[in-house]
Design a protein around this motif. Sequence first.
Motif, PDB file in Angstrom:
ATOM      1  N   ALA A 131       0.648  -0.835  -0.338  1.00 35.96           N
ATOM      2  CA  ALA A 131       0.185   0.252  -0.434  1.00 35.96           C
ATOM      3  C   ALA A 131       0.846   1.310   0.375  1.00 35.96           C
ATOM      4  CB  ALA A 131      -0.989   0.020   0.624  1.00 35.96           C
ATOM      5  N   ILE A 132       1.662   1.568   0.693  1.00 31.91           N
ATOM      6  CA  ILE A 132       2.563   2.225   0.857  1.00 31.91           C
ATOM      7  C   ILE A 132       3.172   3.315  -0.189  1.00 31.91           C
ATOM      8  CG2 ILE A 132       5.241   2.940   1.514  1.00 31.91           C
ATOM      9  CD1 ILE A 132       3.508   1.938   4.059  1.00 31.91           C
ATOM     10  N   LEU A 133       4.055   1.488  -1.605  1.00 29.51           N
ATOM     11  CA  LEU A 133       4.146   1.334  -2.306  1.00 29.51           C
ATOM     12  C   LEU A 133       3.748   2.231  -3.150  1.00 29.51           C
ATOM     13  CD1 LEU A 133       6.836  -1.428  -2.671  1.00 29.51           C
ATOM     14  CD2 LEU A 133       6.968   0.512  -2.305  1.00 29.51           C
ATOM     15  N   ARG A 134       2.611   1.959  -3.610  1.00 30.26           N
ATOM     16  CA  ARG A 134       1.376   1.919  -4.538  1.00 30.26           C
ATOM     17  C   ARG A 134       1.230   3.858  -3.912  1.00 30.26           C
ATOM     18  NH1 ARG A 134       2.593  -1.857  -4.873  1.00 30.26           N
ATOM     19  NH2 ARG A 134       3.892  -0.708  -6.454  1.00 30.26           N
ATOM     20  N   ALA A 135       0.416   4.185  -2.974  1.00 32.52           N
ATOM     21  CA  ALA A 135       0.504   5.096  -2.566  1.00 32.52           C
ATOM     22  C   ALA A 135       1.431   6.328  -3.535  1.00 32.52           C
ATOM     23  CB  ALA A 135       0.166   5.722  -1.363  1.00 32.52           C
ATOM     24  N   GLN A 136       2.959   5.705  -3.404  1.00 34.72           N
ATOM     25  CA  GLN A 136       3.648   7.177  -3.782  1.00 34.72           C
ATOM     26  C   GLN A 136       3.630   6.441  -4.568  1.00 34.72           C
ATOM     27  OE1 GLN A 136       6.056   8.402  -1.586  1.00 34.72           O
ATOM     28  NE2 GLN A 136       6.772   9.348  -3.687  1.00 34.72           N
ATOM     29  N   GLU A 137       3.465   5.892  -5.443  1.00 35.20           N
ATOM     30  CA  GLU A 137       3.053   6.353  -7.385  1.00 35.20           C
ATOM     31  C   GLU A 137       2.602   7.079  -8.214  1.00 35.20           C
ATOM     32  OE1 GLU A 137       2.003   2.722  -9.873  1.00 35.20           O
ATOM     33  OE2 GLU A 137       2.407   1.209  -8.134  1.00 35.20           O
ATOM     34  N   ILE A 138       1.232   7.279  -7.087  1.00 38.99           N
ATOM     35  CA  ILE A 138       0.643   8.638  -7.339  1.00 38.99           C
ATOM     36  C   ILE A 138       1.025   9.722  -7.273  1.00 38.99           C
ATOM     37  CG2 ILE A 138      -1.611   9.366  -6.723  1.00 38.99           C
ATOM     38  CD1 ILE A 138      -1.790   6.405  -8.536  1.00 38.99           C
ATOM     39  N   SER A 139       1.844   9.830  -5.618  1.00 38.42           N
ATOM     40  CA  SER A 139       2.301  11.067  -4.688  1.00 38.42           C
ATOM     41  C   SER A 139       3.681  11.387  -6.294  1.00 38.42           C
ATOM     42  CB  SER A 139       3.262  10.829  -3.654  1.00 38.42           C
ATOM     43  OG  SER A 139       1.506  10.502  -2.571  1.00 38.42           O
ATOM     44  N   ASN A 140       3.610  10.509  -7.230  1.00 39.25           N
ATOM     45  CA  ASN A 140       5.085  10.305  -8.017  1.00 39.25           C
ATOM     46  C   ASN A 140       4.241  11.665  -8.964  1.00 39.25           C
ATOM     47  OD1 ASN A 140       7.059   9.632  -6.123  1.00 39.25           O
ATOM     48  ND2 ASN A 140       7.157   7.612  -7.729  1.00 39.25           N
ATOM     49  N   ILE A 141       3.062  11.025  -9.407  1.00 39.24           N
ATOM     50  CA  ILE A 141       2.362  11.814 -10.723  1.00 39.24           C
ATOM     51  C   ILE A 141       2.280  13.276 -10.100  1.00 39.24           C
ATOM     52  CG2 ILE A 141       0.417  11.403 -12.186  1.00 39.24           C
ATOM     53  CD1 ILE A 141       0.664   8.586 -11.797  1.00 39.24           C
ATOM     54  N   PHE A 142       0.865  12.524  -8.878  1.00 39.60           N
ATOM     55  CA  PHE A 142       0.765  14.953  -8.260  1.00 39.60           C
ATOM     56  C   PHE A 142       1.406  15.398  -8.075  1.00 39.60           C
ATOM     57  CE2 PHE A 142      -3.546  13.045  -5.970  1.00 39.60           C
ATOM     58  CZ  PHE A 142      -3.690  12.928  -7.416  1.00 39.60           C
ATOM     59  N   GLN A 154      -8.430  11.326 -15.416  1.00 45.67           N
ATOM     60  CA  GLN A 154      -9.252   9.877 -15.921  1.00 45.67           C
ATOM     61  C   GLN A 154      -9.653   9.793 -14.705  1.00 45.67           C
ATOM     62  OE1 GLN A 154      -9.815   8.746 -18.765  1.00 45.67           O
ATOM     63  NE2 GLN A 154      -8.477  10.742 -20.072  1.00 45.67           N
ATOM     64  N   MET A 155      -9.092  10.078 -13.111  1.00 43.36           N
ATOM     65  CA  MET A 155      -9.430   9.146 -12.128  1.00 43.36           C
ATOM     66  C   MET A 155     -11.297   8.768 -12.095  1.00 43.36           C
ATOM     67  SD  MET A 155      -9.173  11.980  -9.478  1.00 43.36           S
ATOM     68  CE  MET A 155     -10.852  13.440  -9.157  1.00 43.36           C
ATOM     69  N   TYR A 156     -11.933   9.569 -12.300  1.00 46.77           N
ATOM     70  CA  TYR A 156     -13.487   9.406 -12.064  1.00 46.77           C
ATOM     71  C   TYR A 156     -13.551   7.710 -13.323  1.00 46.77           C
ATOM     72  CZ  TYR A 156     -13.580  13.864 -10.386  1.00 46.77           C
ATOM     73  OH  TYR A 156     -14.070  15.104  -9.404  1.00 46.77           O
ATOM     74  N   GLY A 157     -14.489   6.616 -12.747  1.00 46.02           N
ATOM     75  CA  GLY A 157     -14.800   5.788 -12.554  1.00 46.02           C
ATOM     76  C   GLY A 157     -15.347   4.711 -12.197  1.00 46.02           C
ATOM     77  N   ASP A 158     -15.280   3.275 -12.112  1.00 48.75           N
ATOM     78  CA  ASP A 158     -15.344   2.537 -11.519  1.00 48.75           C
ATOM     79  C   ASP A 158     -14.595   1.505 -11.657  1.00 48.75           C
ATOM     80  OD1 ASP A 158     -17.098   3.665  -9.360  1.00 48.75           O
ATOM     81  OD2 ASP A 158     -18.952   2.952 -10.104  1.00 48.75           O
ATOM     82  N   ARG A 172      -3.895   1.954 -14.379  1.00 52.25           N
ATOM     83  CA  ARG A 172      -3.750   0.961 -12.548  1.00 52.25           C
ATOM     84  C   ARG A 172      -3.906   2.062 -11.474  1.00 52.25           C
ATOM     85  NH1 ARG A 172       0.402  -1.873 -11.551  1.00 52.25           N
ATOM     86  NH2 ARG A 172       1.362  -1.326  -9.438  1.00 52.25           N
ATOM     87  N   TYR A 173      -3.733   3.715 -11.898  1.00 55.23           N
ATOM     88  CA  TYR A 173      -4.003   4.705 -10.700  1.00 55.23           C
ATOM     89  C   TYR A 173      -5.126   4.957 -10.685  1.00 55.23           C
ATOM     90  CZ  TYR A 173       0.589   5.882 -13.514  1.00 55.23           C
ATOM     91  OH  TYR A 173       1.916   5.078 -14.240  1.00 55.23           O
ATOM     92  N   ARG A 174      -6.525   4.674 -11.649  1.00 52.60           N
ATOM     93  CA  ARG A 174      -7.784   4.617 -10.786  1.00 52.60           C
ATOM     94  C   ARG A 174      -7.678   4.050  -9.809  1.00 52.60           C
ATOM     95  NH1 ARG A 174      -9.493   2.961 -15.029  1.00 52.60           N
ATOM     96  NH2 ARG A 174      -9.658   5.736 -16.151  1.00 52.60           N
ATOM     97  N   PHE A 175      -7.554   2.389  -9.821  1.00 48.77           N
ATOM     98  CA  PHE A 175      -7.520   1.600  -8.975  1.00 48.77           C
ATOM     99  C   PHE A 175      -7.111   2.169  -7.277  1.00 48.77           C
ATOM    100  CE2 PHE A 175      -7.188  -1.449  -6.459  1.00 48.77           C
ATOM    101  CZ  PHE A 175      -8.155  -2.733  -6.489  1.00 48.77           C
ATOM    102  N   ILE A 176      -5.726   2.342  -7.948  1.00 50.83           N
ATOM    103  CA  ILE A 176      -5.304   2.765  -6.395  1.00 50.83           C
ATOM    104  C   ILE A 176      -5.689   3.652  -5.630  1.00 50.83           C
ATOM    105  CG2 ILE A 176      -2.955   4.021  -5.709  1.00 50.83           C
ATOM    106  CD1 ILE A 176      -1.693   2.805  -8.483  1.00 50.83           C
ATOM    107  N   ILE A 177      -6.357   4.908  -6.250  1.00 50.73           N
ATOM    108  CA  ILE A 177      -7.139   6.294  -6.381  1.00 50.73           C
ATOM    109  C   ILE A 177      -8.049   5.785  -5.288  1.00 50.73           C
ATOM    110  CG2 ILE A 177      -7.979   8.628  -6.150  1.00 50.73           C
ATOM    111  CD1 ILE A 177      -5.565   8.774  -8.795  1.00 50.73           C
TER     112      ILE A 177
END
Length: 272
Positions: A131-142, A154-158, A172-177
């Motif tokens: 989980a820590i690694l996956r959260a860091q992926e999004i932080s890197n993009i932000f 692109q983050m909206y959707g189920d 991948r990013y949508r699922f993490i978020i």
Amino acid sequence: MKHCIIGDVHGCYDELMQLIDMAQVDLSHEQLWFTGDLIGRGKQPLETLRFIQHLGHRAQVVLGNHDLHFLAVANGIAPVKARDHLEALLKAPDREELFEWLWQQPLLAQLDTDTVMVHAGITPQWSQTEAILRAQEISNIFADRQNRHELLAQMYGDTPNRWDETLSGMDRYRFIINSFTRMRCCYADLSLDFQYKEAPEQAPDGLKPWFELRKDRDNIIFGHWAALMGAAPHANIYALDTGCIWGNQLSLLRWETKELCQTSCPAYRRSN
């Protein structure tokens, strides 16, 4: 430094100040941690963000779904909703500074080696380390001004609603978020549900709270699920959204002593 964990504020600034005063928080020795959804539906989002941002190192924040929605609104991706009361924030002279500060906040914060804080939860498919690694992926993009706008768009959707390490790109990013900011329940195959919002005991057959399906016993602090009203049936799970925005309470947990302080939010019972 000791830690005070505060549930979803949702722009309820007056109640936040009342809670901090009632709990006699000493910001020279205590750090405030926020479970996300700092704003959204409460009527004082500007005051709320300014206060938390100005705390600097005395505060730790994770992003919630309402915080991400605000960034989408501010970037012209999502429409403004009147019930979110964002007008003053969008017109504020320091709005760009506040926007950039929000971009810098993570989806997961680690309090100690056995304890993390997120907004909604952690999919049972991930260990704490994953989980820590996956959260860091999004932080890197932000952190990347060129790529973060596309991610918001692109983050909206189920979908996808089940983790697969081979997922790539926006899927991948949508699922993490979604895992960190939107889920409450999972199916038996560990796929995520994003629709059910009520208490666990009323859930349809086949749906269970995400924390019921986790096998580890690391401490997880979260908000998002107001219907829980702070009741999570495991010693290592701490639910802190107690529905301030719905006229219930805003909660503060002193982590080291597990002392719980709450203030009522009656004004919102009349307005939501």
